[in-house]
Design a protein around this motif. Structure first.
Motif, short mmCIF file in Angstrom:
data_model
loop_
_atom_site.label_atom_id
_atom_site.label_comp_id
_atom_site.label_asym_id
_atom_site.label_seq_id
_atom_site.Cartn_x
_atom_site.Cartn_y
_atom_site.Cartn_z
N GLU A 384 0.95 -1.15 0.18
CA GLU A 384 -0.02 0.25 0.03
C GLU A 384 0.91 1.20 -0.03
O GLU A 384 2.12 1.25 0.42
N PRO A 385 0.21 2.35 -0.33
CA PRO A 385 1.19 3.53 -0.20
C PRO A 385 1.82 3.94 1.07
O PRO A 385 1.19 3.60 1.92
N ILE A 386 2.98 4.21 1.07
CA ILE A 386 3.42 4.68 2.55
C ILE A 386 3.42 6.22 2.52
O ILE A 386 3.94 6.82 1.80
N ILE A 406 13.44 0.48 1.10
CA ILE A 406 13.08 0.07 -0.31
C ILE A 406 11.72 -0.20 -0.27
O ILE A 406 10.83 -1.18 -0.07
N ASP A 407 10.97 1.04 -0.88
CA ASP A 407 9.19 1.09 -1.27
C ASP A 407 9.05 0.28 -2.44
O ASP A 407 9.52 0.88 -3.51
N THR A 408 8.46 -0.78 -2.46
CA THR A 408 8.33 -1.78 -3.67
C THR A 408 6.97 -1.72 -3.98
O THR A 408 6.04 -2.21 -3.24
N TRP A 409 6.68 -1.13 -5.13
CA TRP A 409 5.20 -1.21 -5.73
C TRP A 409 5.26 -2.31 -6.62
O TRP A 409 6.12 -2.41 -7.59
N TRP A 410 4.33 -3.15 -6.34
CA TRP A 410 4.09 -4.26 -7.56
C TRP A 410 2.53 -4.85 -6.89
O TRP A 410 1.99 -3.95 -6.31
N TYR A 495 -2.85 -2.35 -17.75
CA TYR A 495 -3.69 -1.32 -17.04
C TYR A 495 -3.57 -2.04 -15.57
O TYR A 495 -4.04 -2.94 -15.28
N THR A 496 -2.72 -1.05 -14.49
CA THR A 496 -2.46 -1.68 -13.17
C THR A 496 -3.78 -1.30 -12.34
O THR A 496 -3.95 -2.11 -11.53
N GLY A 497 -4.69 -0.55 -12.69
CA GLY A 497 -5.72 -0.06 -11.86
C GLY A 497 -5.28 0.69 -10.70
O GLY A 497 -6.02 0.91 -9.75
N GLY A 512 -2.64 4.83 -4.85
CA GLY A 512 -3.74 3.85 -4.45
C GLY A 512 -4.32 3.63 -5.57
O GLY A 512 -4.43 3.99 -6.80
N ARG A 513 -5.49 2.76 -5.46
CA ARG A 513 -6.33 2.21 -6.22
C ARG A 513 -7.21 3.09 -7.16
O ARG A 513 -7.94 4.03 -6.46
N ALA A 514 -7.49 2.95 -8.57
CA ALA A 514 -8.38 3.69 -9.10
C ALA A 514 -9.65 3.06 -9.45
O ALA A 514 -10.27 3.37 -10.22
C1 WT7 Z 1 -1.99 -3.62 -5.14
C2 WT7 Z 1 -1.56 -4.88 -5.47
C3 WT7 Z 1 2.55 -6.45 -4.28
C4 WT7 Z 1 2.30 -7.26 -3.17
C5 WT7 Z 1 1.37 -7.12 -1.97
C6 WT7 Z 1 0.07 -6.62 -2.71
C7 WT7 Z 1 -1.05 -1.59 -3.80
C8 WT7 Z 1 1.28 -2.40 -3.46
C9 WT7 Z 1 2.34 -0.73 -3.23
C10 WT7 Z 1 3.15 0.40 -2.93
C11 WT7 Z 1 1.63 1.74 -3.18
C12 WT7 Z 1 0.96 -0.43 -3.30
C13 WT7 Z 1 -1.37 -1.21 -5.15
C14 WT7 Z 1 -1.55 -2.38 -6.07
N1 WT7 Z 1 0.53 -1.65 -3.61
N2 WT7 Z 1 2.61 -1.99 -3.32
N3 WT7 Z 1 4.71 0.02 -2.51
N4 WT7 Z 1 2.91 1.56 -2.86
N5 WT7 Z 1 0.78 0.97 -3.25
O1 WT7 Z 1 -0.36 -7.16 -3.64
O2 WT7 Z 1 -2.58 -7.81 -3.39
O3 WT7 Z 1 -2.00 -7.86 -5.57
O4 WT7 Z 1 -2.14 -5.64 -4.27
O5 WT7 Z 1 -1.39 -3.05 -3.84
O6 WT7 Z 1 -2.66 -0.56 -5.13
O7 WT7 Z 1 -2.47 -2.26 -7.27
P1 WT7 Z 1 -1.69 -7.15 -4.36
#
Ligand code: WT7
Length: 648
Positions: A384-386, A406-410, A495-497, A512-514
């Protein structure tokens, strides 16, 4: 969309590993100019029984095939290949909820995986069969995954906090043949009846032929002698040093299915393949954290989620490092459990969630100061967003202003990190709240709602313009939904959402989610799933669920509901509905508030106007109500909510 106020004026955080960023820039450039050449080289890092003929087959977009023609087995890459060089190295240190500690060397893990693989074979498991897993975080969980992978089966892990209904749905969707579960699990010292849940699910899952039960709690449970087998006895009956040759698998064969929430009521069966995923898992962990033989890696995620799959199982074992696995709760038996564990096991890398960080902020520093955390060298977050406050606290209090965050987005779908600082290549200056740059070969962009690149500093939709090795292959048995969900908005663009902003230095900020997906304490929940759970109760005729900001969990679900005639709002009904949601989905879906109203604000065509409900929740101006079928619904909802707030 409007310009967004980000903490742009934040001074870059300078820490000693930081360099000019040139090396990262070069690697990114190289990967984007010639992605196939880049991955042709990188894929050599893992072992192949036969090399691929083609790095990327994109003849049937968006069903990309990575390392086509390649043959491998991921259990070989995580176990066999380490036996020569690090046989006695610890693969896992496991700590249970009640304080038990167990360790597995690579060799011990290898032996047990072989034994379980033998059992799977004896039970008739063949390449491509599905094995469902419903286990707490105990060593048998990764062992099951690796044994499944060894015989070429596809595993599907169902988070042990999910309900029996959720478990049954997932088993039925993928028609699993075997279920591996436990007699129970521990939560805050109390037994959770996992096997009872499984038994309930098994009443409606005709595909399951055998159930392997791990004894975890040792309390009395029902055993169905035609179907249930104790794990320990079965393993012990297998001859020592049993060797099951790893099944030669095509790089493009599926490795696992992991169900995740989307915008409809039905969870999506995200399908990951073997070759691309293995390469991606290996490199993303190495690039981001650069763990070495001396490190003790601790990813606090449950293996029931993608974070646990990739960063508690496949990536660390592919790199041959030592990981700490923890079964339990961060504040049991006391609020310093994690810090005590870091001290006890000499953890060097801590990878966790913003929710956990915010929780520890609330607990206070006295719990932390009791412990020697001097082994730590780098920190990370995910899910989630930090927010900058949490980031700075983590940096200061845990990182002593010396460690990178290390803030990892995925996402579940991406298989591994997509946007993150890469200490293993070249650590760029960090900005609290930004995940910095996309990884090599990740062609990310922020689009406005017309599908054009958004202006710098303007919020838009995060999209990925070209394929990457770790991407999902499809949705299980639902290629149409795969195409529609991820490539339907803009053709050939993933599209990531998620909302994002790119700032003038090219840093990405994830906002955050769209879509109608919530992140509750980092867990992904579909509002429609929650709404379906609510209306499946006889008292509820309509439900609208949305996220409300929460200081610790990021957001929490809040439900507006309309009762059927004959039902009156009451505290008892509220409690019953909460119980019902927990039983239908699981405790993580517990609504924070349930607001019972006579009608919901709707358009003339009958669509619930969520914008208005959201405004009521946060107390912002309601705005235009002229399109509503009955504007009086707004006043009623507002009055009900305000009355409820006063009471609590
Ligand atoms: C969603 C994916 C990725 C492993 C755990 C979650 C949000 C994930 C971040 C971050 C902001 C984030 C997004 C994404 N998200 N990491 N570093 N900063 N938002 O996996 O349950 O598939 O969720 O988690 O919204 O789309 P997931």
């Amino acid at each position: 969309m409007s310009e967004t106020n980000l903490p742009f004026d934040e001074k870059f955080v300078i820490i000693k590993q930081i360099s000019s960023g040139e090396k990262l820039k070069k690697e990114i450039e190289r990967s984007l100019t010639n992605p196939q050449g880049f991955w042709d080289e990188k894929a050599e890092a893992i072992d192949w029984f036969k090399k691929w003929d083609k790095v990327l087959d994109d003849s049937n977009k968006p069903f990309y095939k990575w390392f086509k023609g390649g043959i491998l087995n991921i259990s070989y890459n995580t176990l066999d290949r380490h036996i020569k060089t690090r046989k006695d190295k610890i693969a896992y240190i496991w700590e249970g909820e009640m304080g038990e500690i167990k360790t597995y060397t690579y060799y011990q893990l290898y032996q047990e995986v072989n034994k379980l693989a033998k059992i799977f074979k004896e039970y008739g498991i063949e390449k491509g069969d599905r094995i469902a897993v419903y286990l707490p975080v105990i060593p048998e969980l990764p062992i099951t995954l690796l044994a499944a992978a060894r015989v070429g089966a596809i595993h599907t892990v169902v988070f042990s906090g999910f309900s029996s209904e959720a478990l049954a749905d997932r088993i039925n969707d993928c028609e699993a043949k075997i279920l591996v579960t436990a007699d129970g699990s521990f939560r805050r010292g109390k037994i959770v009846e996992i096997k009872k849940n499984a038994d309930r699910a098994l009443e409606t899952t005709p595909s399951i032929q055998k159930v392997i039960v791990v004894k975890r709690t040792g309390h009395e449970i029902e055993i169905n002698s035609n179907r249930d087998i104790w794990y320990k006895e079965t393993i012990e009956a297998v001859e020592e040093k049993t060797y099951v040759p790893p099944e030669p698998m095509a790089a493009t064969d599926p490795l696992f299915i992991l169900y995740t929430s989307g915008t409809t009521g039905k969870p999506k069966g995200v399908q990951h393949g073997i070759g691309g995923y293995n390469v991606w898992a290996y490199w993303t962990l190495k690039w981001a954290f650069n763990p070495t033989d001396q490190d003790i890696w601790w990813c606090t995620a449950d293996i029931g989620w993608i974070t646990g799959h990739t960063y508690n199982v496949y990536a660390p074992l592919s790199l041959g490092i030592t990981s700490l696995l923890f079964e339990g709760t961060p504040d049991f038996p006391a609020k310093d459990r994690w810090w005590a564990m870091i001290e006890r096991h000499g953890v060097t890398i801590l990878y966790t969630t913003p929710t956990a960080v915010r929780m520890f902020m609330k607990f206070g520093e006295e719990w932390i100061n009791k412990h020697d955390l001097s082994t730590l060298r780098i920190l990370g977050t995910v899910g989630e967003p930090i927010n900058p406050e949490a980031w700075k606290w983590f940096f200061k209090v845990i990182g002593k202003e010396k460690m990178a965050i290390i803030d990892t987005w995925w996402q579940t779908e991406t298989g591994g990190y997509m946007i993150a600082p890469l200490s293993g290549i070249d650590l760029v200056p960090l900005k609290p709240g930004s995940a910095t740059y996309p990884l090599p070969s990740i062609n990310a962009e922020v689009y406005d709602d017309r599908g054009q690149p958004a202006k710098t500093g303007t919020k838009g939709f995060l999209i990925i313009k070209s394929p990457w090795p770790g991407m999902l292959q499809t949705l299980w048995k639902d290629p149409e939904r795969f195409k529609q969900t991820y490539f339907g908005r803009w053709e050939n663009l993933y599209y990531t959402g998620d909302y994002a902003v790119k700032d003038k230095e090219g840093y990405f900020w994830l906002l955050g989610r769209a879509d109608e997906v919530l992140k509750v304490a980092g867990h992904r929940l579909g509002t429609v799933e929650l709404e379906s759970a609510l209306v499946s109760h006889p008292s509820v005729s309509e439900a609208a669920v949305m996220g409300k900001e929460d200081a610790v969990k990021g957001e929490v679900p809040v439900a507006f509901i309309v009762l059927r005639s004959g039902y009156e709002p009451s505290e008892e009904l509220r409690i019953e509905l909460i119980k019902h949601v927990r039983a239908t989905i699981g405790p993580i879906a517990t609504p924070d508030e349930i607001i019972m109203v006579n009608k919901l604000p709707k358009t003339r065509s009958g669509k619930i106007v969520r914008r208005i409900l959201r405004a009521v929740l946060i107390g912002s101006p309601i705005g235009d109500t002229s399109t509503l079928e009955d504007a009086s619904a707004v006043d009623e909802v507002k009055a009900t909510y305000e009355k409820m707030k006063k009471k609590t």
